[in-house]
Scaffold this active site. Sequence first.
Site, PDB file in Angstrom:
ATOM      1  N   SER A 181      41.232  31.859  22.499  1.00 17.01           N
ATOM      2  CA  SER A 181      42.321  32.794  22.205  1.00 17.01           C
ATOM      3  C   SER A 181      43.288  33.008  23.363  1.00 17.01           C
ATOM      4  CB  SER A 181      41.748  34.127  21.760  1.00 17.01           C
ATOM      5  OG  SER A 181      41.043  34.716  22.826  1.00 17.01           O
ATOM      6  N   HIS A 209      40.205  32.655  15.068  1.00 23.08           N
ATOM      7  CA  HIS A 209      41.645  32.448  15.301  1.00 23.08           C
ATOM      8  C   HIS A 209      42.169  31.224  14.546  1.00 23.08           C
ATOM      9  CE1 HIS A 209      43.032  35.542  18.028  1.00 23.08           C
ATOM     10  NE2 HIS A 209      41.894  35.462  18.677  1.00 23.08           N
ATOM     11  N   LYS A 240      41.764  39.138  10.940  1.00 26.15           N
ATOM     12  CA  LYS A 240      42.952  38.529  11.544  1.00 26.15           C
ATOM     13  C   LYS A 240      43.866  38.014  10.422  1.00 26.15           C
ATOM     14  CE  LYS A 240      41.113  37.872  16.150  1.00 26.15           C
ATOM     15  NZ  LYS A 240      39.744  37.591  16.573  1.00 26.15           N
TER      16      LYS A 240
HETATM   17  C1  PLP Z   1      38.569  38.408  16.982  1.00 29.37           C
HETATM   18  C2  PLP Z   1      37.361  37.585  17.202  1.00 29.37           C
HETATM   19  C3  PLP Z   1      36.086  38.072  16.882  1.00 29.37           C
HETATM   20  C4  PLP Z   1      35.857  39.483  16.403  1.00 29.37           C
HETATM   21  O1  PLP Z   1      36.190  39.626  15.068  1.00 29.37           O
HETATM   22  P1  PLP Z   1      36.014  41.055  14.392  1.00 29.37           P
HETATM   23  O2  PLP Z   1      35.887  40.769  12.940  1.00 29.37           O
HETATM   24  O3  PLP Z   1      37.218  41.854  14.745  1.00 29.37           O
HETATM   25  O4  PLP Z   1      34.759  41.666  14.940  1.00 29.37           O
HETATM   26  C5  PLP Z   1      35.007  37.222  17.043  1.00 29.37           C
HETATM   27  N1  PLP Z   1      35.156  35.968  17.519  1.00 29.37           N
HETATM   28  C6  PLP Z   1      36.363  35.489  17.857  1.00 29.37           C
HETATM   29  C7  PLP Z   1      36.487  34.095  18.383  1.00 29.37           C
HETATM   30  C8  PLP Z   1      37.503  36.282  17.727  1.00 29.37           C
HETATM   31  O5  PLP Z   1      38.696  35.803  18.083  1.00 29.37           O
END
Ligand code: PLP
Length: 395
Positions: A181, A209, A240
């Site tokens: 990310s 992502h 997301k």
């Molecule tokens: C955003 C993210 C998470 C967390 O996701 P949530 O559903 O908000 O807990 C986990 N792993 C990665 C790679 C992320 O980018």
Amino acid sequence: MEFFLKYLSDELNNIKEEGLYKSERVISSSQSTTIDVNRSDVLNFCANNYLGLSNNPMLIKAAKEGIDKWGFGLSSVRFICGTQEIHKTLEEKISGFLHQEDTILYTSCFDANGGLFETLLGSNDAIISDALNHASIIDGVRLSKAKRFRYPNSDMNALEQMLKDSQDCRTRLITTDGVFSMDGYVARLDDICNLAEKYNALVHVDDSHATGFFGKSGRGSVEYKNVIDRVHIITSTLGKALGGASGGFTSGKKEIIDMLRQRSRPYLFSNTVAPAIVCASIAAIDLISNSSNLIDKLNENTNYFRNSMKDIGFDIKDGVHPIVPVMIYDAKKAQLIASDMLDEGVYVIGFSFPVVPKGEARIRVQLSALHSKEEIDIALSAFEKAGHKHEVIQY
Ligand SMILES: *Cc1c(COP(=O)(O)O)cnc(C)c1O
């Protein structure tokens, strides 16, 4: 008590002195490409709202109908009385979308990762993890009794050496983010799968992502790297691109998912995903499956922004992902540029140590399918102006 509070306030002061204290800007509108933050109508370039679904009328309608028909909440974990038909429907939709046998929902991807490793692997096993993996993978791995190996980001030679060094373990699981990310880099999943097959290891990809928008039809980095049928476990988020509310899941072979339903602690001991979110997520997957318009628009926006920033003279990390790291290197400058840009009505965030390595401060821009060309142009001019002012680019 006095002593402890004093200790905490000293620590907090240290965090502030190091310039690492995070304050939260308060938004007084819904999430969208323009938001009200400090002032009204600020262009938002830092949300994970890749497809612009956070405020999508079809999803909102599905969520409202979900509340009307299925209620506000279940007041139960799944195995007691928290499973409705919609939970089964969403799990089947995700499995179909990702070409996997079965799927289990969690209330977040953090929980999906937290409940993965400990459940499946014991002290005879090994986990081989990319050094840049998300905090939830790191924490999940910590909870497991398996042996731990950590290779430098995307270093395939190091990974191969660790596969050799762990030959005596019963099961080896390679675990990686699909997209990293802070850099927008895509994991070398084709090479990882080749090594996994050579050394008889399993592969887990956290595609948070990427799910919903990356790859030709939005199936994620696993589609982009053409390994959707070669990875064994996919975890991802509903928080997301897929609407941005909350929730996560694990998909894979049915024995794996079945075992998670029996033993995964964040699933067994935490409340079921709320009906409104489940119904909107079903609508999100239907929307993406029926049309690639949003994905195409996002790609167009990403290419336009990446190329224009290079033309202006900025140093950006190469790639194809809508995460675009604009390299400033100097942490103070990154903060100042972000702050000047907010004055121009463009919301971006500077990232510095310890989130990224020292001397590699950057502004991370995230494109959305909903950004218009005019809005991207406004961001480009604000970047150009601030870049000149802080001498990051030359005339
Ligand atoms: C955003 C993210 C998470 C967390 O996701 P949530 O559903 O908000 O807990 C986990 N792993 C990665 C790679 C992320 O980018």
